[in-house]
Scaffold this motif. Sequence first.
Motif, PDB file in Angstrom:
ATOM      1  N   GLU A  70       0.835  -1.202   0.000  1.00 22.60           N
ATOM      2  CA  GLU A  70       0.000   0.000   0.000  1.00 22.60           C
ATOM      3  C   GLU A  70       0.871   1.254   0.000  1.00 22.60           C
ATOM      4  O   GLU A  70       0.605   2.227  -0.717  1.00 22.60           O
ATOM      5  CB  GLU A  70      -0.907  -0.014   1.234  1.00 22.60           C
ATOM      6  CG  GLU A  70      -1.739   1.234   1.435  1.00 22.60           C
ATOM      7  CD  GLU A  70      -3.013   1.251   0.602  1.00 22.60           C
ATOM      8  OE1 GLU A  70      -3.725   2.258   0.658  1.00 22.60           O
ATOM      9  OE2 GLU A  70      -3.266   0.268  -0.111  1.00 22.60           O
ATOM     10  N   LEU A  71       1.926   1.230   0.794  1.00 17.80           N
ATOM     11  CA  LEU A  71       2.839   2.376   0.856  1.00 17.80           C
ATOM     12  C   LEU A  71       3.478   2.627  -0.506  1.00 17.80           C
ATOM     13  O   LEU A  71       3.533   3.764  -0.984  1.00 17.80           O
ATOM     14  CB  LEU A  71       3.890   2.128   1.929  1.00 17.80           C
ATOM     15  CG  LEU A  71       4.866   3.263   2.245  1.00 17.80           C
ATOM     16  CD1 LEU A  71       5.344   3.165   3.689  1.00 17.80           C
ATOM     17  CD2 LEU A  71       6.076   3.244   1.325  1.00 17.80           C
ATOM     18  N   ARG A  72       3.965   1.559  -1.140  1.00 19.63           N
ATOM     19  CA  ARG A  72       4.620   1.719  -2.445  1.00 19.63           C
ATOM     20  C   ARG A  72       3.661   2.296  -3.487  1.00 19.63           C
ATOM     21  O   ARG A  72       4.055   3.100  -4.335  1.00 19.63           O
ATOM     22  CB  ARG A  72       5.183   0.373  -2.920  1.00 19.63           C
ATOM     23  CG  ARG A  72       6.449  -0.048  -2.174  1.00 19.63           C
ATOM     24  CD  ARG A  72       7.103  -1.236  -2.853  1.00 19.63           C
ATOM     25  NE  ARG A  72       6.289  -2.440  -2.754  1.00 19.63           N
ATOM     26  CZ  ARG A  72       6.365  -3.308  -1.769  1.00 19.63           C
ATOM     27  NH1 ARG A  72       7.228  -3.106  -0.770  1.00 19.63           N
ATOM     28  NH2 ARG A  72       5.605  -4.391  -1.754  1.00 19.63           N
ATOM     29  N   ASP A  73       2.396   1.911  -3.402  1.00 19.84           N
ATOM     30  CA  ASP A  73       1.415   2.401  -4.362  1.00 19.84           C
ATOM     31  C   ASP A  73       1.119   3.895  -4.166  1.00 19.84           C
ATOM     32  O   ASP A  73       0.706   4.580  -5.107  1.00 19.84           O
ATOM     33  CB  ASP A  73       0.105   1.619  -4.240  1.00 19.84           C
ATOM     34  CG  ASP A  73       0.225   0.196  -4.776  1.00 19.84           C
ATOM     35  OD1 ASP A  73       1.190  -0.083  -5.512  1.00 19.84           O
ATOM     36  OD2 ASP A  73      -0.643  -0.629  -4.434  1.00 19.84           O
ATOM     37  N   ASP A 182      11.339   7.760  12.039  1.00 21.51           N
ATOM     38  CA  ASP A 182      11.239   8.849  11.070  1.00 21.51           C
ATOM     39  C   ASP A 182      10.476   8.340   9.860  1.00 21.51           C
ATOM     40  O   ASP A 182      10.375   7.126   9.644  1.00 21.51           O
ATOM     41  CB  ASP A 182      12.626   9.340  10.661  1.00 21.51           C
ATOM     42  CG  ASP A 182      12.632  10.798  10.214  1.00 21.51           C
ATOM     43  OD1 ASP A 182      11.533  11.398  10.133  1.00 21.51           O
ATOM     44  OD2 ASP A 182      13.714  11.341   9.952  1.00 21.51           O
ATOM     45  N   ASP A 183       9.954   9.260   9.068  1.00 22.19           N
ATOM     46  CA  ASP A 183       9.202   8.843   7.892  1.00 22.19           C
ATOM     47  C   ASP A 183      10.115   8.287   6.812  1.00 22.19           C
ATOM     48  O   ASP A 183       9.722   7.402   6.059  1.00 22.19           O
ATOM     49  CB  ASP A 183       8.374  10.013   7.346  1.00 22.19           C
ATOM     50  CG  ASP A 183       9.246  11.131   6.789  1.00 22.19           C
ATOM     51  OD1 ASP A 183      10.190  11.537   7.492  1.00 22.19           O
ATOM     52  OD2 ASP A 183       8.990  11.604   5.659  1.00 22.19           O
ATOM     53  N   LEU A 184      11.366   8.790   6.749  1.00 21.10           N
ATOM     54  CA  LEU A 184      12.249   8.447   5.639  1.00 21.10           C
ATOM     55  C   LEU A 184      13.683   8.318   6.122  1.00 21.10           C
ATOM     56  O   LEU A 184      14.149   9.119   6.934  1.00 21.10           O
ATOM     57  CB  LEU A 184      12.173   9.549   4.574  1.00 21.10           C
ATOM     58  CG  LEU A 184      13.072   9.424   3.347  1.00 21.10           C
ATOM     59  CD1 LEU A 184      12.599   8.274   2.469  1.00 21.10           C
ATOM     60  CD2 LEU A 184      13.064  10.733   2.555  1.00 21.10           C
ATOM     61  N   ILE A 185      14.380   7.295   5.634  1.00 18.39           N
ATOM     62  CA  ILE A 185      15.809   7.173   5.894  1.00 18.39           C
ATOM     63  C   ILE A 185      16.505   6.979   4.554  1.00 18.39           C
ATOM     64  O   ILE A 185      16.195   6.061   3.807  1.00 18.39           O
ATOM     65  CB  ILE A 185      16.119   6.024   6.892  1.00 18.39           C
ATOM     66  CG1 ILE A 185      17.611   5.949   7.173  1.00 18.39           C
ATOM     67  CG2 ILE A 185      15.582   4.682   6.412  1.00 18.39           C
ATOM     68  CD1 ILE A 185      17.953   5.047   8.353  1.00 18.39           C
ATOM     69  N   PHE A 209      13.417   2.905  13.401  1.00 24.56           N
ATOM     70  CA  PHE A 209      12.425   2.492  12.414  1.00 24.56           C
ATOM     71  C   PHE A 209      12.079   3.649  11.499  1.00 24.56           C
ATOM     72  O   PHE A 209      11.935   4.794  11.942  1.00 24.56           O
ATOM     73  CB  PHE A 209      11.149   2.000  13.099  1.00 24.56           C
ATOM     74  CG  PHE A 209      10.044   1.679  12.130  1.00 24.56           C
ATOM     75  CD1 PHE A 209      10.136   0.576  11.294  1.00 24.56           C
ATOM     76  CD2 PHE A 209       8.918   2.494  12.031  1.00 24.56           C
ATOM     77  CE1 PHE A 209       9.130   0.278  10.380  1.00 24.56           C
ATOM     78  CE2 PHE A 209       7.911   2.208  11.123  1.00 24.56           C
ATOM     79  CZ  PHE A 209       8.013   1.092  10.297  1.00 24.56           C
ATOM     80  N   ALA A 210      11.944   3.347  10.204  1.00 23.62           N
ATOM     81  CA  ALA A 210      11.495   4.334   9.225  1.00 23.62           C
ATOM     82  C   ALA A 210      10.405   3.717   8.367  1.00 23.62           C
ATOM     83  O   ALA A 210      10.399   2.507   8.127  1.00 23.62           O
ATOM     84  CB  ALA A 210      12.650   4.792   8.342  1.00 23.62           C
ATOM     85  N   LEU A 211       9.482   4.534   7.921  1.00 16.72           N
ATOM     86  CA  LEU A 211       8.471   4.051   6.980  1.00 16.72           C
ATOM     87  C   LEU A 211       9.122   3.597   5.681  1.00 16.72           C
ATOM     88  O   LEU A 211       8.819   2.539   5.155  1.00 16.72           O
ATOM     89  CB  LEU A 211       7.476   5.169   6.649  1.00 16.72           C
ATOM     90  CG  LEU A 211       6.325   5.430   7.599  1.00 16.72           C
ATOM     91  CD1 LEU A 211       5.522   6.620   7.100  1.00 16.72           C
ATOM     92  CD2 LEU A 211       5.438   4.202   7.747  1.00 16.72           C
ATOM     93  N   ILE A 212      10.048   4.430   5.181  1.00 11.97           N
ATOM     94  CA  ILE A 212      10.652   4.195   3.877  1.00 11.97           C
ATOM     95  C   ILE A 212      12.166   4.301   3.981  1.00 11.97           C
ATOM     96  O   ILE A 212      12.692   5.245   4.574  1.00 11.97           O
ATOM     97  CB  ILE A 212      10.149   5.248   2.861  1.00 11.97           C
ATOM     98  CG1 ILE A 212       8.630   5.165   2.695  1.00 11.97           C
ATOM     99  CG2 ILE A 212      10.848   5.089   1.508  1.00 11.97           C
ATOM    100  CD1 ILE A 212       8.041   6.362   1.992  1.00 11.97           C
ATOM    101  N   ALA A 232      12.959  -0.818   8.147  1.00 13.82           N
ATOM    102  CA  ALA A 232      11.985   0.047   7.476  1.00 13.82           C
ATOM    103  C   ALA A 232      10.827  -0.806   6.979  1.00 13.82           C
ATOM    104  O   ALA A 232      10.987  -2.010   6.741  1.00 13.82           O
ATOM    105  CB  ALA A 232      12.633   0.786   6.309  1.00 13.82           C
ATOM    106  N   LEU A 233       9.668  -0.186   6.818  1.00 12.05           N
ATOM    107  CA  LEU A 233       8.511  -0.911   6.308  1.00 12.05           C
ATOM    108  C   LEU A 233       8.703  -1.282   4.841  1.00 12.05           C
ATOM    109  O   LEU A 233       8.382  -2.377   4.408  1.00 12.05           O
ATOM    110  CB  LEU A 233       7.241  -0.075   6.465  1.00 12.05           C
ATOM    111  CG  LEU A 233       5.945  -0.688   5.949  1.00 12.05           C
ATOM    112  CD1 LEU A 233       5.617  -1.965   6.717  1.00 12.05           C
ATOM    113  CD2 LEU A 233       4.797   0.296   6.041  1.00 12.05           C
ATOM    114  N   SER A 234       9.268  -0.351   4.054  1.00 10.09           N
ATOM    115  CA  SER A 234       9.453  -0.580   2.630  1.00 10.09           C
ATOM    116  C   SER A 234      10.747   0.059   2.167  1.00 10.09           C
ATOM    117  O   SER A 234      11.147   1.114   2.686  1.00 10.09           O
ATOM    118  CB  SER A 234       8.270  -0.020   1.841  1.00 10.09           C
ATOM    119  OG  SER A 234       8.347  -0.392   0.476  1.00 10.09           O
TER     120      SER A 234
END
Length: 238
Positions: A70-73, A182-185, A209-212, A232-234
Amino acid sequence: MNRAEKAALQLQAVAVLRMLKETRTYDQLAELTGLPAGDLNRYVNGHVLPGAERAREVVTGVGRDALASELRDRVEFDDGGYLDNSDIVFDQSFLDLVAPVAANSLGFERPDVVLTAATDGITLGAAMASYFDARVAYAKKSKETAVEEFIESRQRLASGIELTYYLPERALSGGERVLVVDDLIRSGETQELLLDIAIQANADVAGVFALIAVGDDGIARARERTDAPVGALSTFEA
């Protein structure tokens, strides 16, 4: 796992299944999860809760894959290669699902404080703090006027720009467990500054942890600074 933790995990699994059901039939959901369609119907409609082990499998297995997809989309790159993840960081309900998936997949110890960087990390930090019933602290690039004592971390970037983050000294105490999010690494520079703030406060790092993650450099850099779980999630190619 105590009774409250078990119930929370079961409800998180139901939330993941309901998200997946929005775009799938029960037969498709059964194929995706490996669970009987009849059971899924009862879970999604709130008639029964999945058992603890089945709930954990949903959250850490199909739940993580589904949220990453879902995140990648929903992430976009412009012509210059800059990433726009605003559709994710402004969706608190999505981030509330990410928190238990990240916690259970990566095995973070329960932190006392979730530490992030203002501003894009704030919504994820709030979701993770709510899940863990922890405090949330935001490091900023400028000092707050009414605060007298700060923990300061500074670094000169490869571009020559100097990056500094400030956290009110009272936000962290020695011995507290700190989860950096953070949202991004990408390069790992921001995460390194946040980890430095935690170390200066004599806190214990529970994880990063990062979302992306864009490329592997940032994750590798964070792992050089801590033995705690980092993930990271993705991940997107740099």
